[in-house]
Design a protein around this motif. Structure first.
Motif, mmCIF file in Angstrom:
data_model
loop_
_atom_site.group_PDB
_atom_site.id
_atom_site.type_symbol
_atom_site.label_atom_id
_atom_site.label_comp_id
_atom_site.label_asym_id
_atom_site.label_seq_id
_atom_site.Cartn_x
_atom_site.Cartn_y
_atom_site.Cartn_z
ATOM 1 N N ARG A 191 43.636 20.672 2.326
ATOM 2 C CA ARG A 191 43.318 19.655 1.338
ATOM 3 C C ARG A 191 42.265 19.339 0.923
ATOM 4 N NH1 ARG A 191 43.292 12.962 2.252
ATOM 5 N NH2 ARG A 191 42.060 13.038 0.025
ATOM 6 N N LEU A 192 41.257 20.375 1.656
ATOM 7 C CA LEU A 192 40.096 21.002 0.881
ATOM 8 C C LEU A 192 39.826 22.251 0.426
ATOM 9 C CD1 LEU A 192 37.249 20.028 3.612
ATOM 10 C CD2 LEU A 192 37.610 19.061 1.395
ATOM 11 N N ALA A 193 41.136 22.798 1.057
ATOM 12 C CA ALA A 193 40.842 24.353 0.145
ATOM 13 C C ALA A 193 40.844 24.028 -1.818
ATOM 14 C CB ALA A 193 41.862 25.581 1.654
ATOM 15 N N TRP A 194 42.274 23.358 -1.186
ATOM 16 C CA TRP A 194 43.118 23.195 -2.621
ATOM 17 C C TRP A 194 41.996 22.572 -3.452
ATOM 18 C CZ3 TRP A 194 45.265 20.293 -5.603
ATOM 19 C CH2 TRP A 194 45.794 20.684 -7.197
ATOM 20 N N GLY A 195 41.908 21.032 -2.853
ATOM 21 C CA GLY A 195 40.926 20.631 -4.278
ATOM 22 C C GLY A 195 39.847 21.609 -4.346
ATOM 23 N N LEU A 196 38.978 21.775 -3.988
ATOM 24 C CA LEU A 196 38.107 22.673 -3.770
ATOM 25 C C LEU A 196 38.180 23.817 -5.099
ATOM 26 C CD1 LEU A 196 35.993 23.086 -0.685
ATOM 27 C CD2 LEU A 196 35.418 22.247 -3.185
ATOM 28 N N ARG A 197 39.195 24.533 -5.027
ATOM 29 C CA ARG A 197 40.250 25.774 -5.932
ATOM 30 C C ARG A 197 40.459 25.437 -6.911
ATOM 31 N NH1 ARG A 197 38.922 30.350 -8.299
ATOM 32 N NH2 ARG A 197 40.574 31.386 -8.114
ATOM 33 N N TYR A 198 41.026 24.221 -7.111
ATOM 34 C CA TYR A 198 41.936 23.731 -8.380
ATOM 35 C C TYR A 198 41.775 22.371 -8.828
ATOM 36 C CZ TYR A 198 45.161 28.027 -6.533
ATOM 37 O OH TYR A 198 45.101 29.059 -6.235
ATOM 38 N N VAL A 199 40.946 21.253 -8.584
ATOM 39 C CA VAL A 199 40.577 20.520 -8.866
ATOM 40 C C VAL A 199 38.946 20.512 -9.396
ATOM 41 C CG1 VAL A 199 39.491 18.165 -8.583
ATOM 42 C CG2 VAL A 199 42.733 18.847 -7.426
ATOM 43 N N GLU A 200 38.233 21.464 -8.967
ATOM 44 C CA GLU A 200 36.852 21.236 -9.195
ATOM 45 C C GLU A 200 36.356 22.546 -9.529
ATOM 46 O OE1 GLU A 200 35.084 18.599 -8.536
ATOM 47 O OE2 GLU A 200 36.326 18.224 -7.316
ATOM 48 N N GLY A 201 37.611 24.247 -9.350
ATOM 49 C CA GLY A 201 37.509 25.048 -10.259
ATOM 50 C C GLY A 201 36.582 25.550 -9.361
ATOM 51 N N GLU A 202 36.058 26.166 -8.310
ATOM 52 C CA GLU A 202 35.291 26.775 -7.440
ATOM 53 C C GLU A 202 35.692 27.865 -7.099
ATOM 54 O OE1 GLU A 202 31.667 25.871 -5.908
ATOM 55 O OE2 GLU A 202 31.923 24.201 -7.079
ATOM 56 N N LYS A 203 34.883 29.149 -7.308
ATOM 57 C CA LYS A 203 35.769 30.871 -7.182
ATOM 58 C C LYS A 203 36.524 30.694 -5.818
ATOM 59 C CE LYS A 203 32.373 32.571 -10.352
ATOM 60 N NZ LYS A 203 31.014 33.735 -10.627
ATOM 61 N N LEU A 204 36.922 31.806 -5.096
ATOM 62 C CA LEU A 204 37.194 32.078 -3.974
ATOM 63 C C LEU A 204 36.927 32.053 -3.249
ATOM 64 C CD1 LEU A 204 40.200 31.919 -2.511
ATOM 65 C CD2 LEU A 204 40.433 33.795 -3.427
ATOM 66 N N GLU A 205 36.115 32.828 -3.884
ATOM 67 C CA GLU A 205 34.906 33.230 -2.327
ATOM 68 C C GLU A 205 33.563 32.044 -2.194
ATOM 69 O OE1 GLU A 205 35.114 34.547 -4.965
ATOM 70 O OE2 GLU A 205 35.703 36.680 -4.566
ATOM 71 N N ASP A 206 33.140 31.367 -3.029
ATOM 72 C CA ASP A 206 32.659 30.454 -2.443
ATOM 73 C C ASP A 206 33.333 29.405 -1.697
ATOM 74 O OD1 ASP A 206 30.367 30.823 -4.093
ATOM 75 O OD2 ASP A 206 31.812 30.456 -6.301
ATOM 76 N N VAL A 207 34.818 29.094 -2.088
ATOM 77 C CA VAL A 207 35.626 27.945 -1.560
ATOM 78 C C VAL A 207 35.381 28.656 -0.082
ATOM 79 C CG1 VAL A 207 37.409 27.478 -0.906
ATOM 80 C CG2 VAL A 207 36.949 27.346 -3.153
ATOM 81 N N ALA A 208 35.759 29.650 0.531
ATOM 82 C CA ALA A 208 35.617 30.456 2.007
ATOM 83 C C ALA A 208 34.155 29.708 1.636
ATOM 84 C CB ALA A 208 36.109 31.706 2.188
ATOM 85 N N ALA A 209 32.946 30.504 1.187
ATOM 86 C CA ALA A 209 31.824 29.890 2.109
ATOM 87 C C ALA A 209 31.841 28.049 2.450
ATOM 88 C CB ALA A 209 30.358 30.205 1.292
ATOM 89 N N HIS A 210 32.259 27.634 1.709
ATOM 90 C CA HIS A 210 32.239 26.204 1.864
ATOM 91 C C HIS A 210 32.484 25.594 2.529
ATOM 92 C CE1 HIS A 210 29.465 26.055 -1.855
ATOM 93 N NE2 HIS A 210 31.094 25.816 -3.156
#
Length: 206
Positions: free
Chosen positions: A155-174
């Motif tokens: 849920r967090l990975a999808w939300g950060l990537r596609y709702v918040e628009g975070e870069k893939l690298e940043d999603v992994a870091a978060h």
């Protein structure tokens, strides 16, 4: 050292954002480490609105988001000396927020499993822009239900990537996960979501 005119940060969902310019974040961090409470207040006012909105969308709950952001700033200010690069304060803060959101999501999922909690305070439909069609609002409501059924990391990975628009690298870091693991989370979340909801990633996000 000239004083910075700002009040002590308060625990409240009503946060007024600062102008885009202003004191560099590196200076605010340094002055906060030196005991300047006004600099601490400026850090709060500058970054709280964004992380509060993010936490609200990830949790689908304004009240829970306020609690998370309040706790995140307490942790951030308490561990500020651990921040290696002051210019990365925002990303470091988001990582703390995501960790707290993950903990809350897992607890809520466990409570739902044993039937101890009620309905969530709000849904993704609540965050829709003015003028959103009834059909789109229905899809948002269904998306919210689908997201709540996912494991916290998916849920967090999808939300950060596609709702918040975070870069893939940043999603992994978060998430404190490898890129390969994060991609696997996104693929699994996407498969579960598209099985129920007619939703596609925003333009430019893949």
């Amino acid at each position: 050292m000239d004083p910075l005119p700002v009040t002590r940060p308060a625990r409240s969902g009503q946060v007024l954002p600062l102008p885009a310019g202003g004191v560099p974040v590196e200076q605010l961090v340094a002055r906060t480490l030196g005991g300047d409470r006004s600099a601490e207040g400026l850090l709060y006012r500058r970054y709280a609105p964004g992380v509060l909105a993010m936490a609200g969308r990830l949790l689908q709950s304004t009240t829970s988001a306020e609690d998370v952001v309040h706790d995140a700033f307490i942790i951030a200010f308490g561990r500020l000396r651990q921040l290696a690069d002051p210019a990365q304060f925002r990303g470091w803060l988001v990582t703390i927020v995501v960790s707290l959101v993950r903990r809350r999501l897992r607890r809520e999922r466990l409570l739902r499993f044993v039937g101890l909690d009620g309905e969530p305070e709000s849904t993704l439909e609540r965050f829709a822009r003015p003028g959103t069609t009834v059909e789109a609002r229905g899809e948002l409501a269904l998306l919210g239900d689908t997201l709540r059924a996912l494991p916290a990391d998916l849920r967090l990975a999808w939300g950060l990537r596609y709702v918040e628009g975070e870069k893939l690298e940043d999603v992994a870091a978060h998430l404190n996960k490898s890129l390969s693991t994060t991609k696997r989370y996104l693929a699994e979340a996407e498969a579960r979501i598209t099985a129920r909801v007619s939703v596609a990633p925003p333009d430019g996000v893949s």
